[in-house]
Design an enzyme around this catalytic site. Structure first.
Site, PDB file in Angstrom:
ATOM      1  N   GLN A   1       0.859  -1.175   0.000  1.00  0.00           N
ATOM      2  CA  GLN A   1       0.000   0.000   0.000  1.00  0.00           C
ATOM      3  C   GLN A   1       0.901   1.232   0.000  1.00  0.00           C
ATOM      4  O   GLN A   1       1.567   1.533   0.994  1.00  0.00           O
ATOM      5  CB  GLN A   1      -0.915  -0.009   1.216  1.00  0.00           C
ATOM      6  CG  GLN A   1      -1.703  -1.321   1.372  1.00  0.00           C
ATOM      7  CD  GLN A   1      -2.794  -1.485   0.342  1.00  0.00           C
ATOM      8  OE1 GLN A   1      -3.840  -0.837   0.422  1.00  0.00           O
ATOM      9  NE2 GLN A   1      -2.570  -2.344  -0.628  1.00  0.00           N
TER      10      GLN A   1
ATOM     11  N   ALA B   1     -11.735   2.236   4.334  1.00  0.00           N
ATOM     12  CA  ALA B   1     -10.695   1.456   3.661  1.00  0.00           C
ATOM     13  C   ALA B   1      -9.908   2.310   2.668  1.00  0.00           C
ATOM     14  O   ALA B   1     -10.210   3.487   2.434  1.00  0.00           O
ATOM     15  CB  ALA B   1     -11.316   0.251   2.958  1.00  0.00           C
ATOM     16  N   HIS B   2      -8.918   1.678   2.049  1.00  0.00           N
ATOM     17  CA  HIS B   2      -7.990   2.405   1.182  1.00  0.00           C
ATOM     18  C   HIS B   2      -8.674   3.015  -0.042  1.00  0.00           C
ATOM     19  O   HIS B   2      -9.614   2.489  -0.575  1.00  0.00           O
ATOM     20  CB  HIS B   2      -6.815   1.510   0.760  1.00  0.00           C
ATOM     21  CG  HIS B   2      -7.206   0.261   0.026  1.00  0.00           C
ATOM     22  ND1 HIS B   2      -6.355  -0.798  -0.112  1.00  0.00           N
ATOM     23  CD2 HIS B   2      -8.338  -0.111  -0.612  1.00  0.00           C
ATOM     24  CE1 HIS B   2      -6.935  -1.750  -0.809  1.00  0.00           C
ATOM     25  NE2 HIS B   2      -8.139  -1.349  -1.117  1.00  0.00           N
ATOM     26  N   ASN B   3      -8.138   4.176  -0.431  1.00  0.00           N
ATOM     27  CA  ASN B   3      -8.539   4.904  -1.641  1.00  0.00           C
ATOM     28  C   ASN B   3      -9.905   5.566  -1.549  1.00  0.00           C
ATOM     29  O   ASN B   3     -10.396   6.087  -2.558  1.00  0.00           O
ATOM     30  CB  ASN B   3      -8.511   4.011  -2.890  1.00  0.00           C
ATOM     31  CG  ASN B   3      -7.148   3.442  -3.184  1.00  0.00           C
ATOM     32  OD1 ASN B   3      -6.133   3.953  -2.723  1.00  0.00           O
ATOM     33  ND2 ASN B   3      -7.105   2.370  -3.941  1.00  0.00           N
TER      34      ASN B   3
ATOM     35  N   SER C   1     -12.018   2.302  -2.280  1.00  0.00           N
ATOM     36  CA  SER C   1     -12.268   3.061  -3.516  1.00  0.00           C
ATOM     37  C   SER C   1     -13.700   3.551  -3.639  1.00  0.00           C
ATOM     38  O   SER C   1     -14.234   3.678  -4.743  1.00  0.00           O
ATOM     39  CB  SER C   1     -11.889   2.216  -4.737  1.00  0.00           C
ATOM     40  OG  SER C   1     -10.515   1.870  -4.695  1.00  0.00           O
TER      41      SER C   1
END
Length: 337
Positions: free
Chosen positions: A202, A243-245, A263
């Site tokens: 990441q 979460a990521h993005n 995302s």
């Protein structure tokens, strides 16, 4: 775009043959390019390696400027003419191996408050660990036993509680982060490899804009490559997972135990009830409302209120609940007769 040098070291470049040997792939189109970094197809340049993980990104593959691409064999013809091509049965796992070889998170090296704090109005409580290259603005307070990672930037008049971890993050002014929150840890990224799942590095950041509040024990993951962003003046309750993005707009309200998958894009002024959940890669328009306990498995237009699982417009959801209740009542009446 290269991963932020405050948080990641970029290691020695690799040739295409070296990449293929490292990832277990096969070079089907050679090049003398030296690969210095990994990147997504859309943002890769001539010194980057990208990958195709899904056929829906074939158009992006054809237009990428990457110096090298890792693709399944059936996608070789779609690769751009100027790029070196490595064939792999597990392109994302191969790309992850390349990322590990080319980029490394900066280790935490502790330093003193004099090197980190803007002036003597910054309060550092007992047990705080401050990473080299971090910066904390005037009037901010850091609670006991909190860890501020290497390179982290914190603005003015922030209040960060005890036992917080902040890594790979840029934080604006007047931000409140309550006890036990975790910002900037690696997102849940895994790819299928030849011997089982492998972690995908990441390489992004967390960006927290001015006036944001983050509740106790909330987790906000750094981006996989792009950034995770929390917009100005948004308020996040305890025990929330982002979460990521994810990109969250301004003035949003997110109640406790909400989970937002990777995302997801959320517009300004969106409200979430407690224990709402959102699947990955969806978009929620400005001013929308997600009822408590709803499970969002699609895009929500601006201004609408959705409820239920799977979530749907609330009037439709309530009509269906009434219909089901009536049918159940009729069945009971027939049974009683």
């Amino acid at each position: 775009m290269t991963p932020d040098a405050r948080f990641f070291d970029t290691l020695s470049p690799l040739g295409v043959d070296d990449l293929a040997a490292l990832t277990g792939g096969e070079v089907v189109r050679a090049s003398d390019v030296r690969i210095a970094r990994v990147a997504p197809l859309a943002t890769a340049d001539g010194q980057a390696v990208a990958f195709l993980g899904d056929r829906k990104f074939l158009q992006a593959l054809g237009s990428t400027a990457a110096g090298c691409v890792i693709v399944p064999r059936e996608a070789v013809e779609a690769a751009p003419a100027g790029a070196a091509v490595i064939v792999s049965r597990t392109p994302q796992a191969a790309w992850a191996a390349a990322a590990v070889a080319l980029h490394r998170p900066v280790s935490l090296t502790a330093t003193g408050a004099a090197e980190v704090c803007e002036d003597d109005t910054v309060v550092i409580e007992p047990g705080v660990v401050l990473g080299r290259g971090a910066r904390i603005g005037r009037g901010s307070r850091i609670g006991a036993n909190t860890v501020i990672g290497t390179g982290v930037q914190i603005g003015r008049d922030c209040d960060i509680g005890p036992n917080v971890t902040v890594r790979f993050a840029l934080i604006g002014d007047r931000v409140k982060i309550y006890a036990g929150a975790r910002l900037g840890e690696a997102g849940f990224g895994a790819a299928g490899g030849a011997t089982g799942p492998v972690d995908v590095p990441q390489l992004g950041r967390v960006i927290i804009q001015d006036g944001v509040t983050i509740g106790a024990n909330t987790c906000i993951d750094r981006g996989a490559f792009d950034d995770t962003v929390i917009g100005e003046n948004s308020k996040i309750d305890n025990l929330v997972m982002i979460a990521h993005n994810c990109v969250i707009g301004r003035n949003c309200l997110i109640a406790g135990q909400t989970g937002i998958s990777g995302s997801v894009t959320i517009g300004d002024g969106v409200m979430f009830g407690g224990q709402a959940g959102v699947g990955d890669h969806f978009s929620i328009g400005a001013g929308a409302r997600v009822a408590a306990g709803a499970g969002v498995l699609g895009d929500i237009p601006s201004g609408e209120t959705w409820s239920g699982y799977p979530a749907k417009p609330i009037r439709q959801f309530l009509r269906e609940i009434v219909w089901v209740s009536k049918q159940a009542g009729r069945k009971r009446e027939r049974t009683d007769d």
